[in-house]
Motif scaffolding. Sequence first.
Motif, short mmCIF file in Angstrom:
data_model
loop_
_atom_site.label_atom_id
_atom_site.label_comp_id
_atom_site.label_asym_id
_atom_site.label_seq_id
_atom_site.Cartn_x
_atom_site.Cartn_y
_atom_site.Cartn_z
N PRO A 88 0.79 -1.24 0.00
CA PRO A 88 0.00 0.00 0.00
C PRO A 88 0.82 1.28 0.00
O PRO A 88 0.44 2.24 -0.66
N TYR A 89 1.94 1.29 0.71
CA TYR A 89 2.75 2.53 0.73
C TYR A 89 3.35 2.80 -0.65
O TYR A 89 3.32 3.94 -1.14
N ARG A 95 0.76 6.54 -6.94
CA ARG A 95 -0.35 7.45 -7.27
C ARG A 95 0.10 8.91 -7.23
O ARG A 95 -0.30 9.71 -8.08
N ASN A 96 0.91 9.26 -6.25
CA ASN A 96 1.39 10.65 -6.20
C ASN A 96 2.32 10.97 -7.35
O ASN A 96 2.32 12.08 -7.87
N ARG B 62 6.73 6.77 8.12
CA ARG B 62 6.83 7.08 6.68
C ARG B 62 5.79 8.12 6.29
O ARG B 62 4.58 7.92 6.48
N PRO B 63 6.23 9.26 5.72
CA PRO B 63 5.30 10.34 5.40
C PRO B 63 4.59 10.13 4.05
O PRO B 63 5.13 9.51 3.13
N LEU B 64 3.39 10.68 3.98
CA LEU B 64 2.58 10.58 2.76
C LEU B 64 1.78 11.86 2.63
O LEU B 64 1.19 12.33 3.59
N HIS B 65 1.75 12.40 1.39
CA HIS B 65 0.96 13.61 1.18
C HIS B 65 -0.10 13.38 0.11
O HIS B 65 -0.21 12.29 -0.42
N GLU B 66 -0.87 14.40 -0.19
CA GLU B 66 -2.05 14.37 -1.07
C GLU B 66 -3.21 13.66 -0.35
O GLU B 66 -3.19 12.44 -0.17
N THR B 69 -4.73 10.46 -1.87
CA THR B 69 -3.79 9.34 -1.75
C THR B 69 -3.72 8.84 -0.31
O THR B 69 -3.71 7.63 -0.06
N GLU B 72 -6.87 6.79 0.50
CA GLU B 72 -6.85 5.45 -0.13
C GLU B 72 -5.81 4.55 0.54
O GLU B 72 -6.01 3.33 0.63
N TYR B 73 -4.72 5.13 1.00
CA TYR B 73 -3.73 4.35 1.74
C TYR B 73 -4.34 3.84 3.05
O TYR B 73 -4.21 2.66 3.40
N ALA B 76 -6.58 0.92 2.46
CA ALA B 76 -5.87 -0.35 2.24
C ALA B 76 -5.33 -0.91 3.55
O ALA B 76 -5.37 -2.13 3.77
N MET B 77 -4.84 -0.04 4.43
CA MET B 77 -4.22 -0.51 5.67
C MET B 77 -5.27 -0.84 6.75
O MET B 77 -5.04 -1.70 7.58
N ASP B 102 -10.70 17.94 -6.31
CA ASP B 102 -9.36 18.49 -6.08
C ASP B 102 -9.07 19.64 -7.04
O ASP B 102 -8.42 20.62 -6.67
#
Lengths: 242, 242
Positions: A88-89, A95-96, B62-66, B69, B72-73, B76-77, B102
């Motif tokens: 998933p990560y 996707r980004n 672990r960083p994630l942006h948007e 996204t 949706e992450y 999944a988790m 968006d």
Amino acid sequence: MALVLYHAWKSSASRRVRLFLEEKGLAYEGHEIDLTRQEQHSPAYLAINPLGVVPTLVHDGRPLHESGTVCEYLEAMFPDPPLCPAAPYDLALMRNWVRYVDGEIGHLIRFNWRYSIAERATAMSDAELEAALQRIPSAERREAWLRAARRPYDAAELDQSRQALVRMLDRMEAMLEGGWLIGDRYSLADIAAVPFVRRIGEEIAPEALEPAARPRVADWWAAVTARPAYTRARLDPFVAAD
Amino acid sequence: MALVLYHAWKSSASRRVRLFLEEKGLAYEGHEIDLTRQEQHSPAYLAINPLGVVPTLVHDGRPLHESGTVCEYLEAMFPDPPLCPAAPYDLALMRNWVRYVDGEIGHLIRFNWRYSIAERATAMSDAELEAALQRIPSAERREAWLRAARRPYDAAELDQSRQALVRMLDRMEAMLEGGWLIGDRYSLADIAAVPFVRRIGEEIAPEALEPAARPRVADWWAAVTARPAYTRARLDPFVAAD
């Protein structure tokens, strides 16, 4: 046929979906949409794609637009071979990345439309142009048509776009440590970038693809273009399928 | 804590992720990023979010942006309760809807930043403003800052944005036949629209949310705001959590 693709040969988003379909080994019925004749803004086409852009995939009678969305849909319906990361990560990073690439399309269009759209648009009378513009749903695309028709992007604007596209290559060089953009195999992350890199190498900044400039990108490009699906996707109509 | 959210209380994308986390029943550690003080453009924040926007989710380091996204992450988790459609075609429609929403954020910003960013930006000297602009990664956001600081959007521009946002409500009215935007349950499609509808109802075009104007949207809005997660997400910091 279950899968029908409305596409234009040289549109980057169309090329992306054709590459994806060929990697999946999926047969489809293709219909060319002539962008210079504004077939993408016809009422019939707008009924299946309200944005008036190519491509549109029709699967079992149901239309779908946006090339990134179309590819992820195909991934869900036809999982083999996998073309998206399983973790998933990594999927989120993919996707980004696709989102970032999509956001650069305006820079590519400044170059591409100088030949295709411009050839027809510059020959239009003001009244014809006005009528053409009124058929374009997206304000951004209306602006690009108007510019192609009457006020071509100047050298400074093209250079700005060239720099933005070369920055994409720099990001790729940093991401390609393992050979592919995300994870350890060819994926939609790579496929999304292919039409852009093709245009950069053809015209926009060929020197930026030299091995001395960006060795990982050069290796990646050699590996991409050696794939049988790359040939079968016919990025140009005059390239014979094998 | 495993989940950390860097967010701003009134940012639409931050609100979207908080709503999603609360619907999932996930606990998280929140860190407010003060947009008026440009904390989102600090080197420390840019290291986890190179776009310099809120929110950023950090999961297990672990960083994630948007925001789309990120949601949706999380789906999944943490699959339960499901907040995305199960059917691939509906999932694809959901993604295109989120993408459309968006794309309208610039229209919302024209209104929102009149108070928040503008208050600080108008007080800056030209040199301070130039320094502030140089810290903003996105050309689009730089332009919005500059406008907020020196050349506020005029009535015609605000009206253009108001019309675009009301068109979103028209699209929703057409989609809401079954009560929710996509499929038969509350999903990311709905959650993505909530912060926009909230702002439209608060200030931009309150009359557009009247039951007489758009009965399905009005019913949907009543159902959304009655959800416990809507209150827990604290769309404003001064609204007490229940």
